[in-house]
Design an enzyme around this catalytic site. Structure first.
Site, PDB file in Angstrom:
ATOM      1  N   ASN A  94      27.947 -15.137  31.449  1.00  0.00           N
ATOM      2  CA  ASN A  94      27.727 -16.352  30.677  1.00  0.00           C
ATOM      3  C   ASN A  94      26.244 -16.612  30.464  1.00  0.00           C
ATOM      4  O   ASN A  94      25.410 -16.205  31.271  1.00  0.00           O
ATOM      5  CB  ASN A  94      28.380 -17.545  31.371  1.00  0.00           C
ATOM      6  CG  ASN A  94      29.875 -17.367  31.520  1.00  0.00           C
ATOM      7  OD1 ASN A  94      30.498 -16.594  30.788  1.00  0.00           O
ATOM      8  ND2 ASN A  94      30.470 -18.054  32.476  1.00  0.00           N
ATOM      9  N   HIS A 111      23.802 -11.176  30.557  1.00  0.00           N
ATOM     10  CA  HIS A 111      23.551 -11.211  29.118  1.00  0.00           C
ATOM     11  C   HIS A 111      22.396 -12.128  28.734  1.00  0.00           C
ATOM     12  O   HIS A 111      22.231 -12.459  27.567  1.00  0.00           O
ATOM     13  CB  HIS A 111      24.828 -11.639  28.385  1.00  0.00           C
ATOM     14  CG  HIS A 111      25.936 -10.648  28.534  1.00  0.00           C
ATOM     15  ND1 HIS A 111      27.271 -11.008  28.501  1.00  0.00           N
ATOM     16  CD2 HIS A 111      25.916  -9.302  28.722  1.00  0.00           C
ATOM     17  CE1 HIS A 111      28.013  -9.925  28.667  1.00  0.00           C
ATOM     18  NE2 HIS A 111      27.215  -8.888  28.809  1.00  0.00           N
ATOM     19  N   CYS A 119      10.636 -13.654  19.999  1.00  0.00           N
ATOM     20  CA  CYS A 119      10.365 -13.145  18.654  1.00  0.00           C
ATOM     21  C   CYS A 119      10.525 -11.628  18.679  1.00  0.00           C
ATOM     22  O   CYS A 119       9.857 -10.945  19.460  1.00  0.00           O
ATOM     23  CB  CYS A 119       8.959 -13.521  18.199  1.00  0.00           C
ATOM     24  SG  CYS A 119       8.536 -12.830  16.571  1.00  0.00           S
ATOM     25  N   CYS A 122       6.829  -9.913  17.436  1.00  0.00           N
ATOM     26  CA  CYS A 122       5.618  -9.855  18.273  1.00  0.00           C
ATOM     27  C   CYS A 122       5.883 -10.040  19.761  1.00  0.00           C
ATOM     28  O   CYS A 122       4.979  -9.880  20.571  1.00  0.00           O
ATOM     29  CB  CYS A 122       4.601 -10.887  17.793  1.00  0.00           C
ATOM     30  SG  CYS A 122       5.058 -12.609  18.173  1.00  0.00           S
ATOM     31  N   CYS A 184       3.295 -15.220  15.004  1.00  0.00           N
ATOM     32  CA  CYS A 184       3.194 -14.286  13.887  1.00  0.00           C
ATOM     33  C   CYS A 184       3.853 -14.804  12.612  1.00  0.00           C
ATOM     34  O   CYS A 184       3.770 -14.145  11.573  1.00  0.00           O
ATOM     35  CB  CYS A 184       3.782 -12.928  14.270  1.00  0.00           C
ATOM     36  SG  CYS A 184       5.595 -12.922  14.456  1.00  0.00           S
ATOM     37  N   GLY A 222      37.401 -15.465  35.773  1.00  0.00           N
ATOM     38  CA  GLY A 222      37.384 -15.929  34.388  1.00  0.00           C
ATOM     39  C   GLY A 222      36.954 -14.891  33.374  1.00  0.00           C
ATOM     40  O   GLY A 222      36.311 -15.240  32.386  1.00  0.00           O
ATOM     41  N   SER A 223      37.291 -13.643  33.582  1.00  0.00           N
ATOM     42  CA  SER A 223      36.942 -12.602  32.606  1.00  0.00           C
ATOM     43  C   SER A 223      38.156 -11.729  32.313  1.00  0.00           C
ATOM     44  O   SER A 223      38.869 -11.308  33.228  1.00  0.00           O
ATOM     45  CB  SER A 223      35.810 -11.723  33.128  1.00  0.00           C
ATOM     46  OG  SER A 223      35.512 -10.681  32.209  1.00  0.00           O
ATOM     47  N   LEU A 266      41.000 -21.581  37.143  1.00  0.00           N
ATOM     48  CA  LEU A 266      39.947 -21.345  38.122  1.00  0.00           C
ATOM     49  C   LEU A 266      39.615 -22.579  38.961  1.00  0.00           C
ATOM     50  O   LEU A 266      39.420 -22.480  40.168  1.00  0.00           O
ATOM     51  CB  LEU A 266      38.679 -20.859  37.412  1.00  0.00           C
ATOM     52  CG  LEU A 266      38.702 -19.407  36.940  1.00  0.00           C
ATOM     53  CD1 LEU A 266      37.459 -19.117  36.117  1.00  0.00           C
ATOM     54  CD2 LEU A 266      38.776 -18.466  38.120  1.00  0.00           C
TER      55      LEU A 266
END
Length: 283
Positions: A94, A111, A119, A122, A184, A222-223, A266
């Site tokens: 998550n 993740h 960015c 740059c 940039c 929970g997956s 859960l």
């Protein structure tokens, strides 16, 4: 499961989007494991400025509701179980930061996190709240204009996704001014998270493999394990003969490797487990 954790813990924990559904952030998938919504992919995001404009318009609205989500009883139970010695390190798929807000320590965000923006041109980084403020200044009245105007006729808040994205009509998106890098000036700002189709940084994967190899137990919460980025750790644990416990609603990709499985919500399940450990400690 409680007996296994008492004799073999502390367990390595892997959590997925189902961990946050009780906080009002729906999963990507339905009860049968099939995908309900398709998020923007990394390839789509990097392909054009129009795609990035669409993402940021949707995320601008979603962020206001996403950040209003609070840790639920399941998050708090994970913290309690960690403090009781049943759980150890937590790997979460998550990007909502709710584990940390619930007081859980030793969390690896597989993740990434939506709280930071990078960015792609740059490499400059910025706090998401700052970028949100820039978008609010550049798009006055946008949130009010789109409220309630989504394709299925529901309120925007019902469309929130695990990555903070929502659904907006194309005509609303075209009127949105996307953020630019302050250094940039490129329009290539991206949340510092791994989009679908993107790759988790190698050093982060290596850390999670090392944690898996050293774990006495792997607990999955929970997956559905449909995505290989999380499922690979279940496969690794199974290959090493490490017991695998899964608590989630519906089937998972890792059912064949699972040692103990609980098909249940859960919050109530983890709360019962935490209470079991609390009782054992005070007995």
């Amino acid at each position: 499961m409680a007996d296994l954790l008492r004799h073999r813990g502390p367990a390595l924990v892997l959590t997925g989007a189902g961990m946050s559904t009780e906080s009002g952030i729906p999963d990507y998938r339905g009860p049968d494991g099939s995908r309900r919504v398709t998020p923007m992919s990394h390839q789509e995001f990097t392909a054009s400025g129009d795609n990035r404009q669409r993402y940021w318009a949707r995320s601008f609205i979603g962020w206001q509701r996403f950040t209003a989500a609070e840790p639920n009883v399941g998050h708090r139970a994970v913290t309690a179980l960690q403090r009781a010695g049943a759980f150890g390190h937590v790997i979460t798929q998550n990007v909502d930061g709710l584990h940390q807000r619930a007081g859980t320590g030793d969390v690896t965000e597989l993740h990434g996190s939506l709280e930071e923006v990078v960015c792609l041109t740059c490499g400059e980084r910025a706090d998401r709240d700052l970028v949100q403020a820039f978008m609010a200044d550049a798009n006055p009245g946008f949130a009010t204009a789109v409220l309630g105007h989504v394709p299925d006729g529901s309120q925007v808040s019902s469309q929130i996704r695990p990555d903070g994205d929502i659904v907006l009509p194309d005509e609303a998106v075209r009127a949105f001014t996307a953020p630019r890098c302050l250094v940039c000036r490129a329009d290539t700002l991206k949340p510092d998270v791994v989009f679908f189709g993107g790759s988790v940084p190698k050093e982060r994967v290596d850390l999670c493999f090392a944690l898996t190899d050293a774990a006495p137990i792997l607990v999955v919460l929970g997956s559905s394990l449909k995505v290989m980025s999380g499922y690979r750790f279940v496969r690794r644990a199974a290959a090493h003969g490490i017991p695998i416990v899964v608590i989630t609603k519906g089937p998972t990709r890792g059912d064949a490797e699972t040692t103990h499985r609980i098909d249940a919500p859960l919050g109530v399940t983890l709360s019962a487990l935490a209470a079991d450990f609390s009782h054992a400690q005070t007995a």
